[in-house]
Write a protein that holds these residues in place. Sequence first.
Motif: not given
Length: 413
Positions: A301-307, A314-321, A338-347
């Motif tokens: 929703a945040f991504w859509t809202d930004l237009g 750029v949005v980055v997600t992280m978690s402690e482990f 180890a874990n997984v990270m997300f990166v999303l954004g126009g660039p």
Amino acid sequence: MPITRRIFLKNSALALVSTAVVPAFLTRAVYADALPPGKKRLVVIFQRGAADGLNIVVPHGESNYYAMRPSINIPQHDVIDLDGLFGLHPSLASFKPIWDAKHFAIVHAAGSPDPTRSHFDAQDFMESGTPGYKGTEDGWLNRALHTNDPHMKDEHFRAVALGPSLPRILAGHETAIAVNNVKQFGVAGNNPNAAPVANSFESMYATSADTVLHGTGQETFDAVKMLKDADPSKYQPSAGANYPRGRFGDALKQTAQLIKANLGVQVAFTDIGGWDHHVNEGSTQGQIANVLREFGQSISAFWTDLGDLQEETVVVTMSEFGRTARENGNRGTDHGHANVMFVLGGPVRGGRVYGQWPGLAAHQLYEGRDLALTTDFRRVLGEAVYTHLGNRDLNTVFPNYQNSPKGFLGLLG
């Protein structure tokens, strides 16, 4: 008007003042459709509690995954396949269009190299950006602003956290502010039904002998004045963006409000809890499915809202482990590595899973129990700071870590 909460954090010139009603002067303005060119933004999201990366981005092409998780695996026919090896949990279906548009990338087997399994220590290390060292006083996201865009140093909303207090990641010398609720941020203002406390409240700080607190109070009032041309009480998300109810959805909605209000937001932070699933984690239904649905739908929703502002964000997600590769006796998972990270954004160069996959065979596991780490989280964040925010001083942002463009994953164009 009674003031219901006052939080003052000296270490980052922050003041948060919450009030019982919306100030009247917040009912007048129109949001800007776009920021001036070149206003790059980085939004960081922390999944507190150690998210189970193996059930979030599922290695459904590896048989060991199913052998080690007989009751909590995500069945292959339910996985949203991405590349034949990896797929998304079905609760993250809203991410698939962003993946297909190549604005969403995944970094698997990522995280902190420190071996701690303590939530508190691991979160502290990832927010300070100095794994294994507890003496760091400031946060890496605050340091990322130190030499970046000097002309923006007077922007009071340059660094903002959506929450009741300033998080560790934004502590430091650069101005940062915490906003628990955009609608309640401020003082009495021009509300005719409110008690006339604004002037006396401001005067209290004007006469304070504590110069740090004095500066902090002034920061708040300056920030409140910046909101006078915004209308948070009547904000409507763009393009039909539908934020789910709950703290996390509200935080991202308000982040979008502040960005679109043209207040100079350069970095923003929020978090979401509920990931510590030692018992009855669930699979396509249950605890992890529920929190993932809130997580995915809120970000989408945040991504859509930004237009059009997606192109500068750029949005980055992280978690402690992460969690253990094998499920435990309570149909849950314990603290892992180890874990997984997300990166999303126009660039973002999306539509791809980055990083080296270590495998889940017994001899490939870290300490015989966890997904092994192959990508240091600072490598991912360093690329966002360097390439997107334009801060070239990575030695300051992430001290004692060799971080240079030669080692970047190529996540950002």
